[in-house]
Scaffold this motif. Sequence first.
Motif: not given
Lengths: 105, 358
Positions: B47-72
């Motif tokens: 973007r312009g002169k700055v190189e950005f790294v695109r970081l997609p956030t997880p589908v679910t933001l949660s710490l209870n579910d092991p998969n969602a937690r690992a992804e977060l």
Amino acid sequence: MSSKVIRVAEDFTRFPAGRYISDGRYSGQRFRQDFIVPALKSGDTVRIELDGALAYGSSFLEEAFGGLVRTEGFMPADLENRIVPVSADNLLVAEIREYLGLTVH
Amino acid sequence: MRKIFCVTSRGKRSAIRRRYLRSLLWRQRKSQVRGATWRYSSLACRRGKVEFVRLPTPVTLSLNDPNARAELLRFLVKLRFVMLNGDGGALVDFRLTQAVHPSGTMLLFAEIDRIRRLIGNTREMRCRPAEDRIVDQVLEQTGVYERFSHFAAAAATDETVIHWRQATGVKVQGKDAGSMLDDCEGKLAPSIKSGLYRGVTEAMTNSVQHAYVGNRGDGITVGGEKRWWLFSEERDGFLSIVICDLGIGIPKSLPKQHTAVRRILSTFAADRADVEAIKLASELGKTSTSLQNRGKGLPEILDAARQSDEGSCIIFSNRGQFGFAAGKRAVENQFTGSIYGTLIVWRVPITEGLKDVE
């Protein structure tokens, strides 16, 4: 015999929290140093009205009341007659007595 | 990774996968941030002169579910690496996120806020808003979007979102907790309200006194603030309150001054050590202060929600999870990834009216 009254919610804060002065403005240490100790030095008994504040955490209570014996050098037997905690919540009064080193009724 | 799936031959796919894994390993060795195991260049954009790294956030933001937690947690490792190690900026992409739970949203918010405070305005951290309408409004209402440069979202309007509140501080500020609870005046039983106030302020006290007594396990040693973050959410007849610190966690702070605790914890297998540490802390009458009558904080934190059958209190600290769910059902888990800190979630009913719970 002179008596002092401290109404925590009015004279200090509705939101007491924290142990040491470094923890925050309304800590147990500050309440002890700025309110309880001066009141004890200037009067025979100190009536502390606790209702009106949202609640009291154990850190706040232990530092405010337990600190009187541990840090300020007051004797539990002396405090038994001179500190009068007043609240509709009997468990709160019992907890304070425990920190003062007194028998819990 | 896309390359791997385009190749039809199984042998070629394996070879490409091996090469890909070797490159990840090489990048991990180069990295100063523990756990950084992804391909940096494949996510980069300009973007312009700055190189950005695109970081997609997880589908679910949660710490209870092991998969969602690992992804977060994987997402957070990448974000820390990009913002604190790389040269460019990060473009946090919320478009895929479909569900936000208080625990996951809190951790994400705290980490983003911490990074923003560490880097100041020296690096760019931008975001793409969520496509889901509710998620978008929650991220705005809770101040997540506010931490990004060049982004302003419309104010939240949805009834399920406008009751989210947030606060942060470095002192024990009872007024922040009290204001959130005062917002529920008339809807919370008085004993629950006072219990929550005690629990939240004790958690703040623990954060200020015990949480930041060493380096956080993420390998980032800069900073030094004793900060906590607080959320409240009112939804479906329940009030959820979440408080979080990004310190060393109970499993590391508890044994620091207790040789006895250290000995006890060393008897547990590594895959139980963190949850046993939280359990032990919740049962101890003393903390690291080693003084009589100290250390009632954690039991008090758990007790805050015990007064209601439907109440729950869950403590997450590093890899452990301990507490009780609705109906006093015990919760004890240990996950593989660490949140590097402590996060406490209370959930209590707000429909009991003014009647106190006996």
